[in-house]
Design a protein around this motif. Structure first.
Motif, PDB file in Angstrom:
ATOM      1  N   ARG A 274       0.826  -1.215   0.000  1.00  0.00           N
ATOM      2  CA  ARG A 274       0.000   0.000   0.000  1.00  0.00           C
ATOM      3  C   ARG A 274       0.855   1.256   0.000  1.00  0.00           C
ATOM      4  NH1 ARG A 274      -4.175   1.018   4.202  1.00  0.00           N
ATOM      5  NH2 ARG A 274      -5.083   2.245   2.505  1.00  0.00           N
TER       6      ARG A 274
ATOM      7  N   ASP B  11      -1.222   3.679  -2.230  1.00  0.00           N
ATOM      8  CA  ASP B  11      -2.676   3.603  -2.234  1.00  0.00           C
ATOM      9  C   ASP B  11      -3.220   5.024  -2.082  1.00  0.00           C
ATOM     10  OD1 ASP B  11      -5.386   3.293  -1.620  1.00  0.00           O
ATOM     11  OD2 ASP B  11      -5.050   1.558  -0.334  1.00  0.00           O
ATOM     12  N   PRO B  12      -4.043   5.483  -3.019  1.00  0.00           N
ATOM     13  CA  PRO B  12      -4.559   6.866  -2.933  1.00  0.00           C
ATOM     14  C   PRO B  12      -5.438   7.117  -1.721  1.00  0.00           C
ATOM     15  CG  PRO B  12      -5.630   5.647  -4.717  1.00  0.00           C
ATOM     16  CD  PRO B  12      -4.537   4.779  -4.196  1.00  0.00           C
ATOM     17  N   ASP B  13      -5.902   6.057  -1.062  1.00  0.00           N
ATOM     18  CA  ASP B  13      -6.730   6.244   0.128  1.00  0.00           C
ATOM     19  C   ASP B  13      -5.912   6.583   1.377  1.00  0.00           C
ATOM     20  OD1 ASP B  13      -9.086   5.804  -1.236  1.00  0.00           O
ATOM     21  OD2 ASP B  13      -9.200   3.680  -0.710  1.00  0.00           O
TER      22      ASP B  13
ATOM     23  N   ASN C  65      -3.774   8.858   3.670  1.00  0.00           N
ATOM     24  CA  ASN C  65      -3.605  10.294   3.871  1.00  0.00           C
ATOM     25  C   ASN C  65      -2.174  10.681   3.483  1.00  0.00           C
ATOM     26  OD1 ASN C  65      -3.088  12.858   4.959  1.00  0.00           O
ATOM     27  ND2 ASN C  65      -4.456  12.520   6.692  1.00  0.00           N
TER      28      ASN C  65
ATOM     29  N   GLU D  68      -4.362  -3.770   3.715  1.00  0.00           N
ATOM     30  CA  GLU D  68      -5.184  -3.500   2.534  1.00  0.00           C
ATOM     31  C   GLU D  68      -6.592  -4.067   2.660  1.00  0.00           C
ATOM     32  OE1 GLU D  68      -5.206  -4.564  -2.228  1.00  0.00           O
ATOM     33  OE2 GLU D  68      -3.334  -4.739  -1.126  1.00  0.00           O
TER      34      GLU D  68
ATOM     35  N   ALA E  99      -8.658  -1.915   4.937  1.00  0.00           N
ATOM     36  CA  ALA E  99      -9.023  -0.624   4.350  1.00  0.00           C
ATOM     37  C   ALA E  99     -10.222  -0.767   3.419  1.00  0.00           C
ATOM     38  CB  ALA E  99      -7.830  -0.041   3.596  1.00  0.00           C
ATOM     39  N   LYS E 100     -10.333  -1.911   2.763  1.00  0.00           N
ATOM     40  CA  LYS E 100     -11.445  -2.145   1.833  1.00  0.00           C
ATOM     41  C   LYS E 100     -12.791  -2.197   2.549  1.00  0.00           C
ATOM     42  CE  LYS E 100      -8.579  -4.631  -1.492  1.00  0.00           C
ATOM     43  NZ  LYS E 100      -8.174  -5.951  -1.985  1.00  0.00           N
TER      44      LYS E 100
ATOM     45  N   TRP F 172     -14.021  -0.102   4.458  1.00  0.00           N
ATOM     46  CA  TRP F 172     -14.621   1.227   4.423  1.00  0.00           C
ATOM     47  C   TRP F 172     -15.058   1.612   3.021  1.00  0.00           C
ATOM     48  CZ3 TRP F 172     -17.085   4.487   7.192  1.00  0.00           C
ATOM     49  CH2 TRP F 172     -17.271   5.798   6.751  1.00  0.00           C
ATOM     50  N   SER F 173     -14.324   1.173   2.018  1.00  0.00           N
ATOM     51  CA  SER F 173     -14.619   1.607   0.653  1.00  0.00           C
ATOM     52  C   SER F 173     -15.661   0.745  -0.056  1.00  0.00           C
ATOM     53  CB  SER F 173     -13.335   1.655  -0.186  1.00  0.00           C
ATOM     54  OG  SER F 173     -12.723   0.385  -0.215  1.00  0.00           O
TER      55      SER F 173
ATOM     56  N   GLN G 218     -19.221  -1.272   4.266  1.00  0.00           N
ATOM     57  CA  GLN G 218     -19.175   0.101   4.792  1.00  0.00           C
ATOM     58  C   GLN G 218     -20.315   0.375   5.758  1.00  0.00           C
ATOM     59  OE1 GLN G 218     -20.167   3.667   2.351  1.00  0.00           O
ATOM     60  NE2 GLN G 218     -17.978   4.093   2.530  1.00  0.00           N
TER      61      GLN G 218
END
Length: 201
Positions: free
Chosen positions: A100, A111-113, A115, A139, A142-143, A145-146, A151
């Motif tokens: 990431r 990873d663009p997510d 910060n 990773e 993090a998925k 949330w997206s 979510q």
């Protein structure tokens, strides 16, 4: 109590599987989480092989694969979100977060997510020879949330933490751990009670 003392006091009674379940609960409590009643009576498997863990979710699994792997064990999507939330305790190996930070989806970019203000700190932790870090998100986590499928569950827990109607993560985590602890439990001749928990076959 040290394991040898436990075995001496209760020979052949307490399984390594039960010790692990109790240790998981106690580690949550020691970090400020809520306690739960751990059902006991598991037996240890007769064989332990690393290859038997191939059906566990991988750090880069898509949400659909994670859901299927949990469903294959009789756990639903909400259980998955709750149990993955346990990753907030402890550290993670850089091997699981590094992709990431440096080469997300084979783009040679982060990873663009993540910060952008936090990225240099994370890269410093994993670039300078460290093998473990705190503060990074795996990773697959993090998925949660997206992806719209998961979510909504994450949002329910955030709502509770903000004083809104939602689910209390601490309470639900304990319930989910009990459900997880009931997956493929060994009883009777299906298992044994090991004297040495590090033993493998």
């Amino acid at each position: 109590m040290h394991l040898s003392k436990l075995e001496s006091a209760c020979p052949g009674v307490v399984s390594c599987a039960d010790i692990l379940a109790l240790a998981a609960r106690d580690s949550v409590v020691l970090t400020g989480g809520r306690s739960w009643q751990v059902p006991l009576g598991r037996r240890d498997g007769l064989v332990s092989k690393a290859s038997d863990t191939a059906n566990l979710p991988a750090f880069n699994d898509p949400i659909s694969a994670q859901i299927k792997k949990f469903a294959d064990k009789g756990l639903n999507t909400e259980d998955m979100v709750i149990l993955v939330g346990g990753h907030t305790i402890g550290t993670a190996a850089c091997a699981f977060i590094g992709v990431r930070l440096y080469n997300f989806n084979n783009t040679n970019r982060p990873d663009p997510d993540i910060n952008p203000a936090f990225l240099p700190k994370l890269r410093a932790l994993c670039h300078n020879g460290g093998d473990r870090m705190e503060g990074g998100v795996i990773e697959s986590d993090a998925k949660l949330w997206s992806d719209p499928t998961t979510q909504k569950f994450v949002q329910q827990f955030l709502g509770y933490n903000k004083g809104l109607h939602g689910l209390d993560f601490g309470v639900e985590f304990g319930k989910a751990m009990v459900r997880l602890g009931n997956v493929e439990v060994k009883t009777g001749k299906q298992g044994e009670i090991r004297k040495v928990c590090t033993a493998t076959s």
